[in-house]
Design an enzyme around this catalytic site. Sequence first.
Site, PDB file in Angstrom:
ATOM      1  N   GLY A 201       0.816  -1.217   0.000  1.00 47.44           N
ATOM      2  CA  GLY A 201       0.000   0.000   0.000  1.00 47.44           C
ATOM      3  C   GLY A 201       0.847   1.264   0.000  1.00 47.44           C
ATOM      4  O   GLY A 201       1.999   1.261  -0.443  1.00 47.44           O
ATOM      5  N   SER A 202       0.277   2.321   0.587  1.00 49.55           N
ATOM      6  CA  SER A 202       0.868   3.657   0.444  1.00 49.55           C
ATOM      7  C   SER A 202       2.248   3.809   1.066  1.00 49.55           C
ATOM      8  O   SER A 202       2.928   4.791   0.797  1.00 49.55           O
ATOM      9  CB  SER A 202      -0.069   4.690   1.045  1.00 49.55           C
ATOM     10  N   THR A 203       2.663   2.866   1.944  1.00 53.87           N
ATOM     11  CA  THR A 203       4.022   3.008   2.462  1.00 53.87           C
ATOM     12  C   THR A 203       5.026   2.945   1.317  1.00 53.87           C
ATOM     13  O   THR A 203       6.141   3.421   1.432  1.00 53.87           O
ATOM     14  CB  THR A 203       4.340   1.904   3.488  1.00 53.87           C
ATOM     15  N   PHE A 204       4.601   2.384   0.195  1.00 58.71           N
ATOM     16  CA  PHE A 204       5.475   2.310  -0.982  1.00 58.71           C
ATOM     17  C   PHE A 204       5.701   3.679  -1.614  1.00 58.71           C
ATOM     18  O   PHE A 204       6.609   3.844  -2.414  1.00 58.71           O
ATOM     19  CB  PHE A 204       4.884   1.344  -2.020  1.00 58.71           C
ATOM     20  N   LYS A 205       4.825   4.636  -1.266  1.00 55.87           N
ATOM     21  CA  LYS A 205       5.008   5.979  -1.835  1.00 55.87           C
ATOM     22  C   LYS A 205       6.333   6.578  -1.378  1.00 55.87           C
ATOM     23  O   LYS A 205       6.898   7.448  -2.046  1.00 55.87           O
ATOM     24  CB  LYS A 205       3.839   6.883  -1.437  1.00 55.87           C
TER      25      LYS A 205
END
Lengths: 382, 569
Positions: free
Chosen positions: B286-290
Amino acid sequence: MVSRAQRTLFGEWWWTVDRLLLGALFAIVLLGIILLLAASPPLATRLGVDPFFFVHRQALYLVPAVCVLIATSLLDARQIRRTCLIVFAVSIVLVALTPFIGAEIKGARRWLSILGFSLQPSEFMKPAFIVLTAWVFAEAKRNPQMPSTAIAVASLLAVVLLLVRQPDFGQTVLIVSVWCALFFISGLRWMWVGGIGGLALTSLFAAYHTIPHVRSRIDRFLDPGSGDTFQIDTAIESFLRGGWLGRGPGEGTVKRILPDGHADFIFAVAAEEFGIVLCLILVALFSFVVVRALWHASREEDPFMRLAIAGIALLFGLQSSIAMAVNLHLIPSKGMTLPFVSYGGSSLISLAFGMGMLISLTRKHPRLRDAGREYEPRGAEA
Amino acid sequence: MRALASLRHSLSHLSLRKAGAGVARARILLLLLAFAGVYGVIAARLVYLGFSTEASAQQKARAADATAQARPDVLDRKGRLIATDIRTPSLFAEPRRIIDVDEATYLLLKILPDLDRSEVRTRLTSKRYFAWLKREITPEQQRAIYRLGIPGIGFLKEYKRVYPNGALAAHVLGQVNVDNQGILGLEKWIDSGGLSALHQAGFATNHNLQPVQIALDLDVQQAVRDELMAGKERYKAQAANALVLDVNTGEIVSMVSLPDFDPNKPSSPKDPARFNRLMTGVFEMGSTFKAMTTAMALDSGKVTLNSKFDATQPLRYGKFTIHDFHAQRRVLSVPEIFTYSSNIGSAKIALSMGVDAHKAFLRKLGLLDRLRTELPESAMPLIPNPWGELNTVTIAFGHGLSVTPLQAVMATAALINGGYLITPTFLRRSEADAKTNAPRVIKQSTSDQMRYLMRLNVEVGSAKRAEVEGYFVGGKTGTSEKVERGRYSKNKVLTTFMGIFPADKPRYLVMVMLDEPQKVEGAAAATAGLNSTPVAGKIIQRIAPLLGVEPRTNLPTAQSMLQLRNAAN
């Protein structure tokens, strides 16, 4: 002492046999019994019989075995060929029958039960077939018109087919190897030798890639980490525990955990109790028998006798060296019994038969007389 | 005359045969030599074994015995015992010596009522020399059975592995089987070459009984497990996992995967509790990959913190439309994309870098390869193949690429520890050792900017609930939709929080992941900012003092962090 003054049957036999060869064979038989004394009790207790049951049985089989050996060694070349023809004919029928009426042991049908005795017909077929092959190759020399090569190849194929059906790859390898060696001795061109060698390598390669258990055995040999190497590890440990002089009779422990301690791994089991020195003596005896017999063969003038002696010696040599080499982890694991040492009545009597022929064929005999009488070219008679 | 001719004929025939015999003789001699050689080799091998007897046999036997029985103790980083061996008696029988099977069975069952009567009887009546009756009995039971005086019954002392802390560090330690052989986790590593690795690394000097000290801190582990269990309970999650990593050394200070198991009790290999979610599970993070996407763009130099990307309209890509969760419908700067967690913005950042650069950057961070640590557990990431622009678009915000949480932690740590990709370890390691083998993956300046963004996100963004006063926490949240029957589910989510503290000079990274958390009373949704983030905050609050991180007053704001840095430059 046997008198040389009169030509008795026994006297003539005694003064013409190779007594050293005979002595070495008896020494092996004797050592075999002693080693079995060490190796067989665990199996006996597992089966719930008297600890020395197998020793007694083996000693019992020794009586007919010695009789067979002596009797065979009294035969002459012509009688040997005939005996072999009969033995071969009977045993090949029995071998052909085993897949149908034999008892299944460890996934293979090799044994017949006759009158309460278990019999392994392929054991008897082996020496008879080799002697007959020697005969065929010798005939090829004498009578080029005969399609002897074709006969030899056809009979080999038939035998191999029967053995593979059991299945018994160990015996197959032995018979094919000795057959090839006889072909080689009787003058196969080097080009063909190379071709057959290449074919052997190719088929080994093919077996490695198509037969799973062949592959796993070779893998385990090359890379001991890749699979279960329990038997071979234990065997090597047995040698190491025994040391030079062994731990003493009855002191071995490895035999209790090696499943084939009385048969395929008897050499290792013997090492633990009796030591590496005794193993070396055993190796020396085996090599003496093989080298001496081959030496006889090389000096023999008669083609049949030369090939037959060489064939029997090679069979004996190959079987003993493979058995010992497997125990020592020199080659991949292949179940092979050690001649005269591993337990087995069929194998003992068949070996006695083979060695009897060896003794007979290596007897001193006036060469020119034989050459003149038996191998008179047919053209000369006409 | 005729006789003479005949003689000549046979003589010529003889000479012909002689020529054949010559070849045969030579060849037989060749075979003879070959066999002499073979027997020679066999004899040589025997002699060799004879000489190698003295030392090796006993040594080998001793080593085999020792590893089969005794195992080294395992200590935590402060030297506290977390696994040890005790000697327990095991009950066996020699069935051939049993006189009265009925009596023996009756008496034994009086002491050990949990034994199966018919099973005991079968074993005692067998014709074997040895049969186990019960492994690992208590000393009291041993004394009682001893007093019965049954002939043919005996005891063997065996080593039994004991974990005084029970399930606390189950997934790190792993488990042993009844023969005391490691079958899982660290225990398996100790058996499989780990022992020799220990020797080589100088961790152990005296055989295998030198204790193994690991990086785990029992106190921290206890706090993390406590808070995670409470969080899992509160948000009614299916499963949960958390990890505390020293970002400068790569040491794993704490690792918890729930549900867990008690390694003291034998368990089935199929028990789902044995599954280590952090190392054998792969997830779309999820957004932690941003954080990866942003770091890639900043590190390339083509994008700065002031660069702007248009997030007015949902991004259409083929038949897919990418929306923002906190839609702003305007042009966003890079820090805004990060704090609003804009999918559209992140996708556009990644697209501006190109598919190949994106792929290369993730590979550099170790996210496309199997991560190997000391523990035998590991999983291969699920990588899309082929990897087109659409994949880059979705992976930019953490969907379409599944990695193990430990992998994601390693990569995130590299973004904020100054740019070093340090392989996580369960053993003790110094910072110097860690950095000698660690490749630099981003520039120091990029790492500074990432620290700023992480801190900013706690101050104004989705991670406000992670704040712990005095510890200057930074972090990134991530809520990913779980795939259900081949489609992304709307109500089953996986929420992750990657937190660092202190954000201006990070020492530890805390990751908390909740699997299918439910919305709680009064909350707007079940997103990461509302569940895994506060759990991480509670964890940091408890472990920071334990880890010796001192709380500070008069902390700067994120903005001043950046200005100070700029002034210094």
